[in-house]
Design a protein around this motif. Structure first.
Motif, PDB file in Angstrom:
ATOM      1  N   VAL A  16       0.839  -1.202   0.000  1.00  0.00           N
ATOM      2  CA  VAL A  16       0.000   0.000   0.000  1.00  0.00           C
ATOM      3  C   VAL A  16       0.873   1.251   0.000  1.00  0.00           C
ATOM      4  O   VAL A  16       0.618   2.200  -0.748  1.00  0.00           O
ATOM      5  N   THR A  17       1.913   1.263   0.813  1.00  0.00           N
ATOM      6  CA  THR A  17       2.801   2.418   0.890  1.00  0.00           C
ATOM      7  C   THR A  17       3.474   2.684  -0.452  1.00  0.00           C
ATOM      8  O   THR A  17       3.517   3.832  -0.923  1.00  0.00           O
ATOM      9  N   GLY A  22       3.893   5.757  -5.443  1.00  0.00           N
ATOM     10  CA  GLY A  22       3.904   5.760  -6.906  1.00  0.00           C
ATOM     11  C   GLY A  22       2.840   6.682  -7.490  1.00  0.00           C
ATOM     12  O   GLY A  22       3.101   7.423  -8.445  1.00  0.00           O
ATOM     13  N   ILE A  23       1.650   6.657  -6.912  1.00  0.00           N
ATOM     14  CA  ILE A  23       0.576   7.537  -7.386  1.00  0.00           C
ATOM     15  C   ILE A  23       0.951   8.996  -7.164  1.00  0.00           C
ATOM     16  O   ILE A  23       0.743   9.847  -8.040  1.00  0.00           O
ATOM     17  N   ALA A  29       4.484  14.361 -11.402  1.00  0.00           N
ATOM     18  CA  ALA A  29       5.063  14.406 -12.748  1.00  0.00           C
ATOM     19  C   ALA A  29       4.065  14.973 -13.751  1.00  0.00           C
ATOM     20  O   ALA A  29       4.431  15.771 -14.624  1.00  0.00           O
ATOM     21  N   PHE A  30       2.807  14.601 -13.641  1.00  0.00           N
ATOM     22  CA  PHE A  30       1.788  15.117 -14.553  1.00  0.00           C
ATOM     23  C   PHE A  30       1.606  16.624 -14.377  1.00  0.00           C
ATOM     24  O   PHE A  30       1.505  17.369 -15.353  1.00  0.00           O
TER      25      PHE A  30
END
Length: 116
Positions: A16-17, A22-23, A29-30
């Protein structure tokens, strides 16, 4: 059995971490890809803050040197200030005397809150 349960929950927590991290990286980045101006503003702000710290350190050193030549002993008082801990002559009755450096159209020396 108990060790297996701990390992299972540790693996879930790690998964989960890593997914949340990552999200967050993908979102950052987006945002930076779609709005490169934000990255430019951030880098300019970092450079400006570093320059301001360097200028402040130089001004404080010059003020300390001036006061030392005038026969006063100083001590750093926070990030923007000095405190005159001993002095000769008429200033002796005002000791300790706080001195603060304030930015207004460049750097100026301001006296604040005389102790008497």
């Amino acid at each position: 059995m108990r060790r297996d349960i701990q390992d299972y929950y540790t693996e879930i927590a790690l998964t989960v971490t890593l997914r949340v991290l990552g999200i967050l990286i993908l979102v950052a980045a987006f945002i930076l890809w779609s709005r490169p101006v934000l990255l430019l503003r951030l880098s300019r702000a970092i450079v400006r803050a570093k320059e301001n710290r360097e200028v402040l350190a130089q001004v404080l050193a010059e003020v300390e040197q001036f006061l030392k030549q005038a026969g006063a002993t100083t001590q750093r008082d926070g990030q923007h200030g000095l405190q005159i801990t001993s002095a000769a002559g008429r200033l002796k009755s005002y000791i300790p005397l706080p001195v603060t450096i304030v930015e207004r159209n460049g750097w100026e020396l301001k006296r604040i809150a005389l102790s008497r």
